[in-house]
Design a protein around this motif. Structure first.
Motif, mmCIF file in Angstrom:
data_model
loop_
_atom_site.group_PDB
_atom_site.id
_atom_site.type_symbol
_atom_site.label_atom_id
_atom_site.label_comp_id
_atom_site.label_asym_id
_atom_site.label_seq_id
_atom_site.Cartn_x
_atom_site.Cartn_y
_atom_site.Cartn_z
ATOM 1 N N LEU A 1 0.721 -1.348 0.044
ATOM 2 C CA LEU A 1 0.117 0.016 0.036
ATOM 3 C C LEU A 1 0.925 1.242 -0.050
ATOM 4 O O LEU A 1 1.935 1.307 0.753
ATOM 5 C CB LEU A 1 -0.854 0.122 1.341
ATOM 6 N N ASN A 2 0.511 2.103 -0.788
ATOM 7 C CA ASN A 2 1.025 3.684 -0.729
ATOM 8 C C ASN A 2 2.707 3.498 -0.825
ATOM 9 O O ASN A 2 3.340 4.229 -0.105
ATOM 10 C CB ASN A 2 0.752 4.334 0.558
ATOM 11 N N GLN A 3 3.006 2.763 -1.774
ATOM 12 C CA GLN A 3 4.467 2.691 -1.904
ATOM 13 C C GLN A 3 5.321 3.819 -2.076
ATOM 14 O O GLN A 3 6.489 3.894 -1.486
ATOM 15 C CB GLN A 3 4.786 1.427 -2.506
ATOM 16 N N GLN A 4 4.688 4.804 -2.860
ATOM 17 C CA GLN A 4 5.369 6.212 -2.947
ATOM 18 C C GLN A 4 6.123 6.836 -1.887
ATOM 19 O O GLN A 4 6.672 7.619 -1.925
ATOM 20 C CB GLN A 4 4.799 6.842 -4.277
ATOM 21 N N GLU A 5 4.746 6.832 -0.966
ATOM 22 C CA GLU A 5 4.951 7.323 0.264
ATOM 23 C C GLU A 5 5.676 6.682 1.438
ATOM 24 O O GLU A 5 6.405 7.184 2.037
ATOM 25 C CB GLU A 5 3.764 7.721 1.078
ATOM 26 N N THR A 6 5.538 5.109 1.350
ATOM 27 C CA THR A 6 6.136 4.269 2.254
ATOM 28 C C THR A 6 7.838 3.786 2.018
ATOM 29 O O THR A 6 8.672 3.491 2.899
ATOM 30 C CB THR A 6 5.600 3.086 2.447
ATOM 31 N N PHE A 7 7.998 3.995 0.557
ATOM 32 C CA PHE A 7 9.381 3.617 0.092
ATOM 33 C C PHE A 7 9.481 1.794 0.236
ATOM 34 O O PHE A 7 10.700 1.388 0.072
ATOM 35 C CB PHE A 7 10.463 4.326 0.588
ATOM 36 N N MET A 8 8.450 1.324 0.292
ATOM 37 C CA MET A 8 8.313 -0.165 0.606
ATOM 38 C C MET A 8 8.365 -0.655 -0.624
ATOM 39 O O MET A 8 7.686 -0.305 -1.552
ATOM 40 C CB MET A 8 7.405 -0.668 1.468
ATOM 41 N N THR A 9 8.922 -2.051 -1.005
ATOM 42 C CA THR A 9 8.724 -2.732 -2.151
ATOM 43 C C THR A 9 8.479 -4.372 -1.798
ATOM 44 O O THR A 9 9.283 -4.745 -0.737
ATOM 45 C CB THR A 9 9.511 -2.304 -3.120
ATOM 46 N N THR A 10 8.119 -5.141 -2.664
ATOM 47 C CA THR A 10 8.117 -6.635 -2.576
ATOM 48 C C THR A 10 9.038 -7.141 -3.740
ATOM 49 O O THR A 10 9.375 -6.562 -4.663
ATOM 50 C CB THR A 10 6.727 -7.405 -2.694
ATOM 51 N N GLN A 11 9.539 -8.345 -3.384
ATOM 52 C CA GLN A 11 10.511 -9.085 -4.335
ATOM 53 C C GLN A 11 9.722 -9.343 -5.491
ATOM 54 O O GLN A 11 10.428 -9.170 -6.536
ATOM 55 C CB GLN A 11 10.981 -10.392 -3.748
ATOM 56 N N THR A 12 8.420 -9.488 -5.531
ATOM 57 C CA THR A 12 7.898 -9.984 -6.793
ATOM 58 C C THR A 12 7.792 -8.779 -7.795
ATOM 59 O O THR A 12 8.066 -8.963 -8.792
ATOM 60 C CB THR A 12 6.219 -10.429 -6.609
ATOM 61 N N GLN A 13 7.633 -7.484 -7.151
ATOM 62 C CA GLN A 13 7.658 -6.239 -8.036
ATOM 63 C C GLN A 13 8.824 -5.970 -8.502
ATOM 64 O O GLN A 13 9.189 -5.518 -9.769
ATOM 65 C CB GLN A 13 7.402 -5.162 -7.052
ATOM 66 N N GLN A 14 10.210 -6.457 -7.824
ATOM 67 C CA GLN A 14 11.264 -6.159 -8.205
ATOM 68 C C GLN A 14 11.633 -7.175 -9.300
ATOM 69 O O GLN A 14 12.349 -6.892 -10.496
ATOM 70 C CB GLN A 14 12.520 -6.395 -7.282
ATOM 71 N N LEU A 15 11.388 -8.218 -9.234
ATOM 72 C CA LEU A 15 11.308 -9.533 -10.152
ATOM 73 C C LEU A 15 10.584 -8.912 -11.617
ATOM 74 O O LEU A 15 11.060 -9.277 -12.712
ATOM 75 C CB LEU A 15 10.867 -10.699 -9.738
ATOM 76 N N ILE A 16 9.535 -8.588 -11.501
ATOM 77 C CA ILE A 16 8.642 -8.062 -12.677
ATOM 78 C C ILE A 16 9.212 -6.878 -13.334
ATOM 79 O O ILE A 16 9.447 -7.033 -14.646
ATOM 80 C CB ILE A 16 7.283 -7.659 -12.309
ATOM 81 N N GLU A 17 9.903 -6.111 -12.453
ATOM 82 C CA GLU A 17 10.714 -4.945 -12.958
ATOM 83 C C GLU A 17 12.083 -5.303 -14.084
ATOM 84 O O GLU A 17 12.163 -4.850 -15.140
ATOM 85 C CB GLU A 17 10.958 -4.033 -11.862
ATOM 86 N N LEU A 18 12.707 -6.354 -13.413
ATOM 87 C CA LEU A 18 13.775 -6.771 -13.941
ATOM 88 C C LEU A 18 13.528 -7.547 -15.070
ATOM 89 O O LEU A 18 14.236 -7.561 -16.216
ATOM 90 C CB LEU A 18 14.698 -7.647 -12.880
ATOM 91 N N LEU A 19 12.197 -8.122 -15.190
ATOM 92 C CA LEU A 19 11.880 -9.225 -16.360
ATOM 93 C C LEU A 19 11.291 -8.045 -17.530
ATOM 94 O O LEU A 19 11.779 -8.281 -18.688
ATOM 95 C CB LEU A 19 10.732 -9.955 -15.749
ATOM 96 N N GLN A 20 10.829 -6.996 -17.209
ATOM 97 C CA GLN A 20 10.490 -6.281 -18.132
ATOM 98 C C GLN A 20 11.565 -5.447 -18.806
ATOM 99 O O GLN A 20 11.637 -5.067 -20.041
ATOM 100 C CB GLN A 20 9.565 -5.082 -17.498
#
Length: 366
Positions: A321-340
């Protein structure tokens, strides 16, 4: 490369471990393995690769192993059949070593440690890390499997403090890996076994040594974790590592180390002292090299409440939730970004994912 291999071949015949380590560095490998009945092998991009050298005998390995240690270390190894230590070879590099016994003789594993500590920017860490290290107190954990770059990330964080703050930093490690030079900060680096009996003992006495920051190389047991939480609660910034593969999983691991009647108190301490969990994995790039994925949890009132009320299973949703404000991220999101970005393969993404079903659904959604 052919000249380096030739130098390494000559080295093996002379059983000169120093020359062998020097030649291995030329291949930019992370680890060197010496095992009886095999030629020396090195790890490049997470894969073991044998060097084109003669097969090692038990005598070869023993001579190379003992040439690097003192009589006290030799005695310890012969008594316990295990030995952890670090060392630096002038004009060659710094290494972490582990000796162990197999059914055929001594085995050796050497990890290459950069002498020059990379900055947070050079290591490609997110800007939020520079904000985390400015905290006055609390607990920051960097977690992940063996070989995931935890030590390098922590060294870079301490290096940032050393460049910007006047602090007393005590590190307690088994063994000491990165050696920091005093710049703005003052370092007291302690090697478990050589300079102190245990992590727990060093932590107990560290509070009398006027520290601002304490690094615990590994939070192995309830006594060490309990002392770390107390130090974080009493006005110190504490860094530590655990072998866990996700941020919420790290919180569960800490709580589960303690007996049932103690867990409520530990949840309360953790809720009040935990600043962040960085769960890290190194994944092979397409082509060559490795890239880090870092799942980042940063505590806020909602997460503190979930820890306190034993609702850790809800933390993952909170992280989304609200990751632009919290600066949190999940591993899945990072993996998707690297795949893209075509940095890693789909196969490696799935193999290294801590939530492969979620990852597959997101890949299908693309």
């Amino acid at each position: 490369m052919s000249e380096e291999v030739a130098a390494a071949e000559s080295t093996a015949k002379k059983v000169d471990i120093k020359k062998l380590l020097k030649s291995v560095i030329a291949f930019k490998s992370s680890d060197l393995h010496l095992v009886v009945g095999s030629e020396p092998q090195i790890r490049i991009d997470k894969e073991l690769r044998p060097l084109n050298l003669p097969v090692l005998s038990a005598t070869d390995v023993e001579e190379m192993a003992y040439s690097l240690i003192e009589d006290k270390q030799k005695k310890e190894f012969e008594e316990h059949n295990e030995l952890d230590f670090s060392f630096e070879l002038k004009n060659i590099g710094r290494f972490r070593a582990n000796y162990y016994r197999t059914i055929h003789g001594i085995g050796c594993a050497f990890r290459m440690i950069p002498i020059e500590i990379p900055t947070l920017d050079e290591y490609g860490n997110p800007p939020i890390f520079k904000e985390l290290v400015k905290r006055e107190k609390g607990l920051i954990l960097v977690t992940g499997p063996t070989g995931s770059g935890k030590s390098t990330t922590l060294a870079s964080m301490l290096h940032e403090i050393n460049m910007t703050e006047r602090r007393h930093i005590i590190t307690i490690e088994d063994p000491v890996e990165f050696v920091h030079k005093n710049n703005k900060s003052l370092f007291s680096q302690r090697d478990v076994g050589s300079n102190t009996e245990s992590f727990a003992a060093a932590l107990k006495y560290s509070l009398r040594q006027d520290p601002d920051i304490i690094l615990i190389g590994e939070m192995r047991d309830a006594e060490t974790i309990g002392a770390a939480l107390t130090a974080a609660e009493t006005g110190h910034l504490v860094f530590g590592t655990l072998h866990t593969n996700s941020a919420p999983g790290t919180i569960n691991r800490i709580i589960d180390v303690f007996a049932g009647e103690e867990q409520a108190q530990i949840r309360a301490q953790l809720a009040s002292s935990l600043v962040a969990v960085i769960s890290q994995t190194l994944i092979s790039r397409i082509g060559s090299g490795k890239v880090a994925t870092q799942e980042i949890l940063i505590t806020n009132p909602a997460i503190q409440n979930q820890i306190r009320e034993d609702k850790v299973h809800q933390i993952y949703s909170q992280m989304q939730l609200n990751q632009q404000e919290t600066f949190m991220t999940t591993q899945t999101q990072q993996l998707i970004e690297l795949l893209q970005k075509n940095v890693i393969s789909k196969e490696n993404a799935i193999k290294n994912s801590n939530r492969p079903e979620e990852l597959l659904k997101m890949i299908e959604g693309l």
